[in-house]
Scaffold this active site. Structure first.
Site, mmCIF file in Angstrom:
data_model
loop_
_atom_site.group_PDB
_atom_site.id
_atom_site.type_symbol
_atom_site.label_atom_id
_atom_site.label_comp_id
_atom_site.label_asym_id
_atom_site.label_seq_id
_atom_site.Cartn_x
_atom_site.Cartn_y
_atom_site.Cartn_z
ATOM 1 N N CYS A 69 1.231 -0.944 0.225
ATOM 2 C CA CYS A 69 0.240 -0.290 -0.013
ATOM 3 C C CYS A 69 0.978 1.537 0.116
ATOM 4 O O CYS A 69 1.252 0.998 1.012
ATOM 5 C CB CYS A 69 -0.913 0.160 1.438
ATOM 6 S SG CYS A 69 -1.835 1.272 1.066
ATOM 7 N N CYS A 72 -0.328 4.252 3.064
ATOM 8 C CA CYS A 72 0.745 3.339 4.137
ATOM 9 C C CYS A 72 1.746 4.111 4.193
ATOM 10 O O CYS A 72 2.223 4.386 4.786
ATOM 11 C CB CYS A 72 0.350 1.191 4.059
ATOM 12 S SG CYS A 72 -1.357 1.316 3.800
#
Length: 172
Positions: A69, A72
């Protein structure tokens, strides 16, 4: 009369069957602000248990993330800075990786070391309780164990909001 009763019974049975399918197939609702902190119940990557009971009395950020991600990767360093800045005042950050392979998580953390505890939720037991709307998703919890703020996704401009929310809960 029996024919009408059979017809009514058929309609009722069909309705019940459809209602059951809809209820069983409906996705679980994401955890909202105002909810009690669900159990984490995992060990961190160092082997230390992380439980909801151990977090009561502290302001907590539970953050769901994954190595694949991109947002993230932007959010985690911001959370680490906040953790380092406020942990002496009672802030705890718990990272919950939803990656399937713990080796990927360890490699990732080798490149981006974090000072807060990281757990690994390969079976999605914890994420199943929280139902994060997207990656990353963060739940900011007050000292009584009540979720006060939910963040789905991350953009750099969110950092100020995170910090203000954490400060407000630490002040209470």
């Amino acid at each position: 009369m029996p024919r009408r009763r059979n017809q009514l019974f058929s309609w009722l049975a069909a309705f019940c069957l459809c209602a059951g399918i809809v209820l069983c197939a409906a996705p679980s609702r994401a955890l909202d602000a105002g909810a009690k902190l669900p159990e984490i119940g995992l060990n961190d990557l160092s082997g230390n248990p992380v439980s909801a009971a151990s977090l009561v009395g502290k302001v907590v950020v539970v953050d769901f993330w994954a190595t694949w991600c991109a947002p993230c990767r932007e959010e985690l360093p911001m959370l680490d800075k906040l953790y380092q800045k406020y942990r002496a005042q009672g802030l705890v950050v718990v990272g919950v990786s939803v990656d399937k392979d713990v080796d990927n998580v360890r490699k990732f953390l080798g490149k981006l070391p974090l000072s807060f505890p990281i757990t690994h939720d390969a079976q999605h037991q914890v994420s199943g309780r929280y139902q994060p709307p997207r990656m990353p998703s963060s739940y900011i919890v007050d000292k009584k164990g009540i979720v006060r703020f939910v963040h789905g996704g991350y953009r750099a401009q969110d950092a100020h909001e995170f910090e203000a929310q954490i400060q407000s809960l630490l002040a209470k």
